[in-house]
Motif scaffolding. Structure first.
Motif, PDB file in Angstrom:
ATOM      1  N   THR A   1       0.862  -1.197   0.000  1.00  0.00           N
ATOM      2  CA  THR A   1       0.000   0.000   0.000  1.00  0.00           C
ATOM      3  C   THR A   1       0.894   1.242   0.000  1.00  0.00           C
ATOM      4  N   PRO A   2       1.029   1.915  -1.123  1.00  0.00           N
ATOM      5  CA  PRO A   2       1.982   3.037  -1.206  1.00  0.00           C
ATOM      6  C   PRO A   2       1.424   4.350  -0.633  1.00  0.00           C
ATOM      7  N   ASP A   3       1.392   4.435   0.695  1.00  0.00           N
ATOM      8  CA  ASP A   3       0.839   5.641   1.332  1.00  0.00           C
ATOM      9  C   ASP A   3       1.915   6.651   1.716  1.00  0.00           C
ATOM     10  N   PHE A   4       3.184   6.188   1.790  1.00  0.00           N
ATOM     11  CA  PHE A   4       4.277   7.041   2.283  1.00  0.00           C
ATOM     12  C   PHE A   4       5.574   6.371   1.888  1.00  0.00           C
ATOM     13  N   TRP A   5       6.529   7.122   1.365  1.00  0.00           N
ATOM     14  CA  TRP A   5       7.788   6.507   0.923  1.00  0.00           C
ATOM     15  C   TRP A   5       8.869   7.574   0.824  1.00  0.00           C
ATOM     16  N   ARG A   6      10.098   7.109   0.766  1.00  0.00           N
ATOM     17  CA  ARG A   6      11.225   8.001   0.477  1.00  0.00           C
ATOM     18  C   ARG A   6      12.169   7.250  -0.427  1.00  0.00           C
ATOM     19  N   ARG A   7      12.446   7.812  -1.585  1.00  0.00           N
ATOM     20  CA  ARG A   7      13.353   7.169  -2.545  1.00  0.00           C
ATOM     21  C   ARG A   7      14.804   7.405  -2.128  1.00  0.00           C
ATOM     22  N   GLU A   8      15.685   6.524  -2.583  1.00  0.00           N
ATOM     23  CA  GLU A   8      17.121   6.615  -2.286  1.00  0.00           C
ATOM     24  C   GLU A   8      17.652   8.009  -2.660  1.00  0.00           C
ATOM     25  N   GLY A   9      18.395   8.631  -1.743  1.00  0.00           N
ATOM     26  CA  GLY A   9      19.011   9.922  -2.026  1.00  0.00           C
ATOM     27  C   GLY A   9      18.119  11.126  -1.764  1.00  0.00           C
ATOM     28  N   GLU A  10      16.834  10.897  -1.532  1.00  0.00           N
ATOM     29  CA  GLU A  10      15.924  12.012  -1.248  1.00  0.00           C
ATOM     30  C   GLU A  10      16.037  12.405   0.233  1.00  0.00           C
ATOM     31  N   ASP A  11      15.978  13.721   0.492  1.00  0.00           N
ATOM     32  CA  ASP A  11      16.082  14.186   1.881  1.00  0.00           C
ATOM     33  C   ASP A  11      14.780  13.985   2.651  1.00  0.00           C
ATOM     34  N   PHE A  12      13.661  14.110   1.945  1.00  0.00           N
ATOM     35  CA  PHE A  12      12.373  14.093   2.641  1.00  0.00           C
ATOM     36  C   PHE A  12      11.449  13.039   2.038  1.00  0.00           C
ATOM     37  N   PRO A  13      10.533  12.505   2.868  1.00  0.00           N
ATOM     38  CA  PRO A  13       9.587  11.524   2.342  1.00  0.00           C
ATOM     39  C   PRO A  13       8.437  12.183   1.573  1.00  0.00           C
ATOM     40  N   SER A  14       7.777  11.388   0.750  1.00  0.00           N
ATOM     41  CA  SER A  14       6.554  11.814   0.064  1.00  0.00           C
ATOM     42  C   SER A  14       5.399  10.991   0.628  1.00  0.00           C
ATOM     43  N   HIS A  15       4.180  11.505   0.485  1.00  0.00           N
ATOM     44  CA  HIS A  15       3.048  10.749   1.007  1.00  0.00           C
ATOM     45  C   HIS A  15       1.803  11.005   0.187  1.00  0.00           C
ATOM     46  N   GLY A  16       0.831  10.138   0.403  1.00  0.00           N
ATOM     47  CA  GLY A  16      -0.407  10.215  -0.370  1.00  0.00           C
ATOM     48  C   GLY A  16      -1.488  11.034   0.296  1.00  0.00           C
ATOM     49  N   ALA A  17      -1.108  11.996   1.167  1.00  0.00           N
ATOM     50  CA  ALA A  17      -2.059  12.881   1.859  1.00  0.00           C
ATOM     51  C   ALA A  17      -3.199  12.078   2.493  1.00  0.00           C
ATOM     52  N   ARG A  18      -4.455  12.307   2.072  1.00  0.00           N
ATOM     53  CA  ARG A  18      -5.596  11.650   2.733  1.00  0.00           C
ATOM     54  C   ARG A  18      -5.562  10.132   2.558  1.00  0.00           C
ATOM     55  N   PHE A  19      -4.837   9.665   1.548  1.00  0.00           N
ATOM     56  CA  PHE A  19      -4.732   8.226   1.291  1.00  0.00           C
ATOM     57  C   PHE A  19      -4.049   7.497   2.464  1.00  0.00           C
ATOM     58  N   THR A  20      -3.287   8.256   3.308  1.00  0.00           N
ATOM     59  CA  THR A  20      -2.599   7.631   4.454  1.00  0.00           C
ATOM     60  C   THR A  20      -3.596   7.190   5.526  1.00  0.00           C
ATOM     61  N   GLY A  21      -4.842   7.623   5.431  1.00  0.00           N
ATOM     62  CA  GLY A  21      -5.857   7.283   6.439  1.00  0.00           C
ATOM     63  C   GLY A  21      -6.525   5.951   6.197  1.00  0.00           C
ATOM     64  N   GLU A  22      -7.686   5.982   5.527  1.00  0.00           N
ATOM     65  CA  GLU A  22      -8.549   4.785   5.417  1.00  0.00           C
ATOM     66  C   GLU A  22      -7.858   3.530   4.860  1.00  0.00           C
ATOM     67  N   PRO A  23      -7.296   3.582   3.628  1.00  0.00           N
ATOM     68  CA  PRO A  23      -6.735   2.330   3.087  1.00  0.00           C
ATOM     69  C   PRO A  23      -5.403   1.931   3.719  1.00  0.00           C
ATOM     70  N   ALA A  24      -4.794   2.854   4.441  1.00  0.00           N
ATOM     71  CA  ALA A  24      -3.464   2.571   4.985  1.00  0.00           C
ATOM     72  C   ALA A  24      -3.540   2.341   6.498  1.00  0.00           C
ATOM     73  N   TYR A  25      -3.460   3.418   7.286  1.00  0.00           N
ATOM     74  CA  TYR A  25      -3.415   3.285   8.753  1.00  0.00           C
ATOM     75  C   TYR A  25      -4.625   2.521   9.299  1.00  0.00           C
ATOM     76  N   PHE A  26      -5.818   2.992   8.999  1.00  0.00           N
ATOM     77  CA  PHE A  26      -7.011   2.410   9.646  1.00  0.00           C
ATOM     78  C   PHE A  26      -7.233   0.948   9.235  1.00  0.00           C
ATOM     79  N   ARG A  27      -7.054   0.665   7.956  1.00  0.00           N
ATOM     80  CA  ARG A  27      -7.269  -0.707   7.482  1.00  0.00           C
ATOM     81  C   ARG A  27      -6.301  -1.682   8.156  1.00  0.00           C
ATOM     82  N   HIS A  28      -5.003  -1.320   8.192  1.00  0.00           N
ATOM     83  CA  HIS A  28      -3.993  -2.244   8.711  1.00  0.00           C
ATOM     84  C   HIS A  28      -4.047  -2.384  10.227  1.00  0.00           C
ATOM     85  N   VAL A  29      -4.304  -1.277  10.923  1.00  0.00           N
ATOM     86  CA  VAL A  29      -4.365  -1.356  12.388  1.00  0.00           C
ATOM     87  C   VAL A  29      -5.615  -2.137  12.807  1.00  0.00           C
TER      88      VAL A  29
END
Lengths: 345, 141
Positions: free
Chosen positions: A182-210
């Motif tokens: 589930t690609p809700d948050f990631w950081r590619r090699e060499g990047e200083d900061f992570p990227s995220h899927g904004a609201r996508f980090t909620g329902e299909p990611a955090y809430f579903r898995h927890v």
């Protein structure tokens, strides 16, 4: 039975208030703080990183456990901000706490749940008698891109747990995990900061898995919310764990003690492990604790834990989570930016 | 690319991470950094490795305001002579405390910190610094 022989935390001294970050970006600070449930967050000093945070937490854990560090057979550190891309943080920490050279060590990465994955690995090694004690650490100096929503919560801190079988202060009755792509948050090699899927980090990611992690473990154990005295959920902010508690029917008072995120922010790999430590600081023998960590990418690890009588003879040895939360110095956004190296000196 | 100074740092890791010095059992004197020979007892001395407890008091200190390039983000910072409980003194940076709050006689404990790094891609050097002792809830002594 396998369990926690000792634990320790470390939270850096520096804090920045949510309102002070919001002022820089033209947001309504009070509204952001209330909305996220994060009022201030910890940040590392200029000479602190995951190795130093882990070493301090591990020294506390070993002291609390009252064991000889030379008996530790495995050191695993979960983090997404290891100081080296190649050279395990565990090598530095094992040397700093006086471990034997004859042990195994590796760094783990699974966003915010790498620390609990390390706990599970140590449980396996201890149960199979491959090691007497395993040391599992979750620590981070989390980075949020300046101006990004993550900047309000990405914090620094960590927790270390000595896992073993003899006289545990808390028994780990069972654990189970959920893992999906589930690609809700990631950081590619060499990047200083992570990227995220904004609201996508909620329902299909955090809430579903927890939720799935919790339901699976309830089913495996034949237990329900009523069988537990305390609940600990991963805390990306103050809002998500409370909402998760509502969905699962957890009474507010059973969750309240773990919500360290309000005072220190999201310490990523340290988050649920510091929350668990705060509960262990106060829980009476016989209490049962239900913990579910969450790591983006995504997965969750659920644990059913029982506090043993042994815990009473270990308290008072090392600073509690509240001792570290109370030791604080506020810094301005400009000092924060200097310490986080977002301005170059 | 090979980096200079790696071996030199590696040799000091044990003593820098854990304040390991030595103890002369003949005259009961503790040394840090470790000595090859007890300067008091000479050939009659008997030295054993000793891991210091890491507790002590500030004997004297200076606030550093004109700082080396590597320490710009930490200015001003405090360098102190710390008298360890075993009786030996060492020089170390004091952290987790504002410069104006440091005082002679202050109780301190060793902590693990980053000392320096050889540029963005280079080796990171860790070791001891000292911080004020902190409150431990439930501690009996």
């Amino acid at each position: 039975m396998v369990g926690i022989i000792g634990y320790g935390v470390y939270i850096p001294r520096y804090r920045i208030k949510t309102v002070d970050i919001a002022d820089v970006w033209g947001d309504d600070g009070e509204a952001v703080a209330q909305g996220l449930g994060v009022f201030e967050k910890s940040l590392p000093g200029p000479d602190e990183d995951v190795a130093t945070i882990s070493a301090e937490a591990a020294r506390n854990a070993v002291k609390y456990a009252k064991i000889d560090p030379k008996e530790i057979g495995a050191v695993y550190i979960g983090s997404e901000s290891h100081p080296y891309a190649v050279k395990p943080t565990g090598t530095i920490v094992a040397e700093a706490i006086g471990c034997s050279e004859n042990m195994t060590c590796a760094d783990f990465e699974f966003a915010c749940k790498a620390g609990t994955a390390a706990v599970q690995t140590c449980m396996g090694l201890v149960t199979s008698k491959m090691v007497k004690y395993g040391l599992a650490i979750g620590a981070d100096t989390a980075q949020g891109r300046p101006g990004d929503a993550l900047e309000y919560s990405a914090a620094a801190g960590g927790a270390a747990y000595v896992i073993g079988e003899e006289d545990p202060v808390a028994t780990i009755e069972a654990t189970s995990s959920v893992t999906t792509d589930t690609p809700d948050f990631w950081r590619r090699e060499g990047e200083d900061f992570p990227s995220h899927g904004a609201r996508f980090t909620g329902e299909p990611a955090y809430f579903r898995h927890v939720e799935q992690g919790a339901t699976n473990l309830f089913k495996k154990m034949g237990t329900s919310v009523d069988d537990y005295d305390y609940f600990v959920f991963h805390m990306p902010n103050g809002k998500f764990p409370v909402a998760m508690g509502k969905v699962l029917g957890v009474p507010k008072e059973k969750l309240e003690d773990s919500l360290v995120v309000r005072h220190i922010g999201n310490t990523y790999s340290g988050s649920s492990m510091v929350g668990l430590a705060r509960v262990l600081d106060i829980a009476k023998p016989g209490s049962r604790i239900f913990m579910v960590s969450y790591g983006s990418g995504a997965g969750s690890d659920a644990f059913s834990i029982r506090v043993e009588d042994e815990i009473q003879s270990h308290r008072g040895e090392v600073p509690t989570v509240d001792d570290y939360i109370a030791r604080k110095t506020y810094v301005s956004y400009s000092v924060y930016a200097k310490y986080r190296r977002t301005i170059k000196a | 690319m090979a980096e200079h100074g790696v071996a030199q740092i590696w040799r000091k890791i044990k003593s820098m991470y854990n304040i390991i010095g030595n103890h002369c059992t003949t005259c009961n004197t503790y040394y840090f950094p470790p000595r090859p020979v007890c300067p008091k007892c000479r050939r009659k001395g008997h030295l054993e490795d000793y891991k210091f407890k890491g507790l002590g008091t500030i004997h004297t200190f200076a606030i550093v305001r004109q700082v080396p390039e590597d320490f710009k983000t930490q200015a001003p910072y405090v360098m102190a002579q710390v008298e360890l409980d075993e009786g030996t003194r060492l020089t170390a940076q004091i952290v987790n405390c504002d410069a104006e709050d440091v005082s002679i006689g202050m109780r301190v404990r060793a902590c693990f910190r980053k000392i320096t790094e050889f540029g963005h891609g280079g080796l990171i050097v860790y070791g001891y610094k000292f911080e004020p002792t902190m409150k431990v809830t439930g501690h009996k002594r």
